[in-house]
Design a protein around this motif. Structure first.
Motif, PDB file in Angstrom:
ATOM      1  N   VAL A  20       0.843  -1.189   0.000  1.00 46.17           N
ATOM      2  CA  VAL A  20       0.000   0.000   0.000  1.00 46.17           C
ATOM      3  C   VAL A  20       0.881   1.244   0.000  1.00 46.17           C
ATOM      4  CG1 VAL A  20      -0.133   0.111   2.528  1.00 46.17           C
ATOM      5  CG2 VAL A  20      -1.947   1.142   1.161  1.00 46.17           C
ATOM      6  N   GLY A  21       0.408   2.305  -0.643  1.00 49.25           N
ATOM      7  CA  GLY A  21       1.093   3.579  -0.604  1.00 49.25           C
ATOM      8  C   GLY A  21       2.469   3.589  -1.232  1.00 49.25           C
ATOM      9  N   GLU A  22       2.725   2.643  -2.132  1.00 48.72           N
ATOM     10  CA  GLU A  22       4.057   2.574  -2.735  1.00 48.72           C
ATOM     11  C   GLU A  22       4.202   3.599  -3.859  1.00 48.72           C
ATOM     12  OE1 GLU A  22       1.621  -0.513  -5.035  1.00 48.72           O
ATOM     13  OE2 GLU A  22       1.708   0.373  -3.032  1.00 48.72           O
TER      14      GLU A  22
ATOM     15  N   MET B 101       1.733   7.828  -6.853  1.00 51.99           N
ATOM     16  CA  MET B 101       1.182   7.002  -5.786  1.00 51.99           C
ATOM     17  C   MET B 101      -0.317   6.875  -5.988  1.00 51.99           C
ATOM     18  SD  MET B 101       1.429   7.559  -1.638  1.00 51.99           S
ATOM     19  CE  MET B 101       0.507   9.092  -1.706  1.00 51.99           C
ATOM     20  N   GLY B 102      -0.764   5.673  -6.279  1.00 46.87           N
ATOM     21  CA  GLY B 102      -2.184   5.465  -6.506  1.00 46.87           C
ATOM     22  C   GLY B 102      -2.433   4.048  -6.979  1.00 46.87           C
ATOM     23  N   CYS B 103      -3.671   3.613  -6.853  1.00 42.48           N
ATOM     24  CA  CYS B 103      -4.022   2.251  -7.262  1.00 42.48           C
ATOM     25  C   CYS B 103      -5.374   2.258  -7.953  1.00 42.48           C
ATOM     26  CB  CYS B 103      -4.038   1.306  -6.058  1.00 42.48           C
ATOM     27  SG  CYS B 103      -5.253   1.732  -4.796  1.00 42.48           S
TER      28      CYS B 103
ATOM     29  N   CYS C 207       3.686  13.935  -6.653  1.00 34.53           N
ATOM     30  CA  CYS C 207       4.510  13.499  -7.770  1.00 34.53           C
ATOM     31  C   CYS C 207       3.641  12.778  -8.808  1.00 34.53           C
ATOM     32  CB  CYS C 207       5.599  12.565  -7.256  1.00 34.53           C
ATOM     33  SG  CYS C 207       6.992  12.387  -8.371  1.00 34.53           S
ATOM     34  N   LEU C 208       3.965  12.975 -10.080  1.00 30.42           N
ATOM     35  CA  LEU C 208       3.235  12.276 -11.134  1.00 30.42           C
ATOM     36  C   LEU C 208       4.215  11.695 -12.131  1.00 30.42           C
ATOM     37  CD1 LEU C 208       2.532  14.233 -14.099  1.00 30.42           C
ATOM     38  CD2 LEU C 208       2.244  15.697 -12.116  1.00 30.42           C
TER      39      LEU C 208
ATOM     40  N   ALA D 149      -4.542  11.640  -1.094  1.00 27.73           N
ATOM     41  CA  ALA D 149      -4.089  12.150  -2.377  1.00 27.73           C
ATOM     42  C   ALA D 149      -5.059  11.745  -3.500  1.00 27.73           C
ATOM     43  CB  ALA D 149      -2.693  11.634  -2.687  1.00 27.73           C
ATOM     44  N   SER D 150      -5.558  10.521  -3.443  1.00 21.20           N
ATOM     45  CA  SER D 150      -6.415  10.016  -4.521  1.00 21.20           C
ATOM     46  C   SER D 150      -7.718  10.797  -4.642  1.00 21.20           C
ATOM     47  CB  SER D 150      -6.713   8.523  -4.320  1.00 21.20           C
ATOM     48  OG  SER D 150      -7.447   8.308  -3.139  1.00 21.20           O
TER      49      SER D 150
END
Length: 367
Positions: A66-68, A123-125, A151-152, A359-360
Motif C-alpha cells: 500500500v502507498g508505494e 502514488m495510486g491504485c 509526484c506524477l 491524495a487520490s
C-alpha cells in the motif's frame, strides 16, 4: 461489448456468450472481502506475524502492499530486461501548470518519447487519476488539475491494442516461479448508429447499462452527441475492472515460454517474489512465446489475481483463488523473515495508506 478493428490479433476472440456481469462482480468491497479478512487473520496467527505481507518484496516500500511509489518500484527493474518497461518521466507538481508543461516536455524528450502519453499519479491504485494526454493541451489541463506537492509520472503510451495482467509468484530461493494468473483485458465500445446519443447507446447496451454510473461521467458535455453510423467509441481508457474494463480468465493460454521470460524479468528486480505485471502487446501469439510486449506497470504485495473478475467465475471460485494467493503471500513473507528481513512498522504502513487515500481524492478524473 463491440468487436473493434485491431483487437482480433492482439487478443483471443471476445466470448459474447458469457454473462454481462457476474452476480457478485460489483458488490461493495467490504462485503466481498469479508471472508478474506477472516482468512488473513488465521494466516497471521498461523505464521506468527500480521506484518509478513510487507516482506513479500523486501526492496519495495511496504513490500508493495500500500502507498508505494511507482517511480521507486520502476527503478528496481534493471539489467537486460529494463527495456521492456515503457519509457517514463517523473515530475513533482509545483508552480504554474504552464511552466511545468515546458519542464515535462523536456523530461519526456530526455526519456526518449513524446505524445501521445499517459499521465498518472506516482502514488495510486486501481487506475485512480490515469488519463491519456495526446498533446500539449491535454497535458496542460492534466497538470492544472493535479494536486500540488504530489509526484506524477508521464509515460509513453503503448500503442498496441492488447492488454493483460500477469500475476507472477516465486518462492525465496527458488530458481523458477509461476504465472499464477493471466487476465486478458477487453475495452468496451459502443457503436454509433447515426440516430441515438452517446447516453442512449450506453443505456441501451446490455452490460454498459448496468454500470452506466462508471461510464456516463466520462462523457460529461458529450452525452447528447450522436455518433456517426459505424463509429466506435471506447468507454474506458484505463485497464481496470473497477473503472469498467472487461476481464477474462486467460490461464489456459499460459505457456512455458511465458513463464521463463517472466523468470528472467523477475531476476532483474532484486528480491522480487510476488506481484503483477500489466503489459501491452500487439500479437497474442508472440506474447505466448514470451516475446514483443511492453510493461506499463508492475506492483507487489497489494496485487490481486484479477481473473476472478471474469463474469463466468463463481463466488466460491473467486474466494478459493484469493485464499490461495494470500496463503502464498504469507508463506513468502515468513520465508523472507527467516532470511533476516524485517518489516516496516504498522504505524508507517498506516501513514502510507492514509497518504494514498487523501491524495487520490484530489487526483483528476480517471479516463
Amino acid at each position: 461489448m463491440r468487436d473493434v478493428p485491431g483487437t482480433r490479433q492482439a487478443l483471443p476472440p471476445f466470448d459474447q456468450s458469457a454473462p454481462a456481469l457476474s452476480w457478485f462482480e460489483f458488490w461493495p468491497a467490504w462485503l466481498f472481502y469479508l471472508p478474506m479478512w477472516l482468512w488473513i487473520g488465521w494466516l497471521a496467527f498461523r505464521h506468527r506475524g500480521v506484518r509478513l505481507p510487507l516482506l513479500a518484496n523486501p526492496r519495495f516500500p511496504a513490500g508493495g502492499l500500500v502507498g508505494e511509489s511507482k517511480r521507486e518500484i520502476f527503478a528496481q527493474l534493471r539489467g537486460e530486461e529494463c527495456a521492456t518497461l515503457a519509457p517514463y518521466a517523473v515530475l513533482f507538481r509545483s508552480g504554474s501548470a504552464a511552466t511545468q508543461l515546458v519542464d515535462a516536455e523536456i523530461r519526456m524528450k530526455r526519456a526518449g518519447f513524446t505524445y501521445p502519453a499517459v499521465a498518472k499519479p506516482d502514488m495510486g491504485c486501481r487506475g485512480a487519476g490515469v488519463r491519456p494526454v495526446r498533446d500539449a493541451r491535454e497535458l496542460l489541463a492534466y497538470l492544472a488539475a493535479f494536486p500540488k506537492r504530489q509526484c506524477l509520472i508521464i509515460q509513453e503510451m503503448a500503442q498496441a491494442e492488447g492488454e493483460a495482467g500477469i500475476f507472477y509468484i516465486r518462492k525465496p530461493g527458488a530458481k523458477q516461479g509461476e504465472i499464477f494468473s493471466l487476465t486478458l483485458k477487453y475495452f468496451p465500445h459502443i457503436l454509433g448508429d447515426g440516430i441515438r446519443t452517446i447516453e442512449q447507446l450506453i443505456r441501451g447496451d446490455a452490460r454498459a447499462a448496468r454500470i452506466a454510473h462508471l461510464y456516463l461521467p466520462r462523457f460529461a458535455g458529450r452525452l447528447d452527441d450522436v455518433p456517426a453510423s459505424g463509429e466506435a467509441i471506447r468507454l474506458v481508457f484505463a485497464g481496470n475492472h473497477c473503472r469498467g474494463a472487461i476481464f477474462r480468465d486467460g490461464r489456459r493460454w499460459i505457456t512455458e515460454a511465458m513463464r521463463a521470460r517472466f523468470d528472467r524479468i523477475a531476476d532483474c528486480i532484486p528480491d522480487f517474489h510476488f506481484g503483477r505485471f500489466d503489459i501491452r502487446f500487439a500479437d497474442f501469439g508472440a506474447l505466448r512465446r514470451g516475446e514483443d510486449f511492453t510493461i506499463v506497470e508492475f506492483n507487489g504485495a497489494g496485487a490481486e489475481a484479477t481473473h476472478i473478475w471474469d463474469s463466468r467465475m463463481t463466488l466460491t471460485g473467486a474466494w478459493r483463488t484469493l485464499m490461495h494467493q494470500y496463503a502464498m503471500l504469507f508463506e513468502i513473507g515468513a520465508a523472507n523473515r527467516a532470511r533476516g528481513h524485517r518489516p516496516e512498522s504498522l504505524w508507517r504502513v498506516f501513514r502510507r495508506w492514509r497518504g494514498e487515500k487523501r491524495a487520490s481524492l484530489r487526483y483528476p478524473p480517471t479516463a
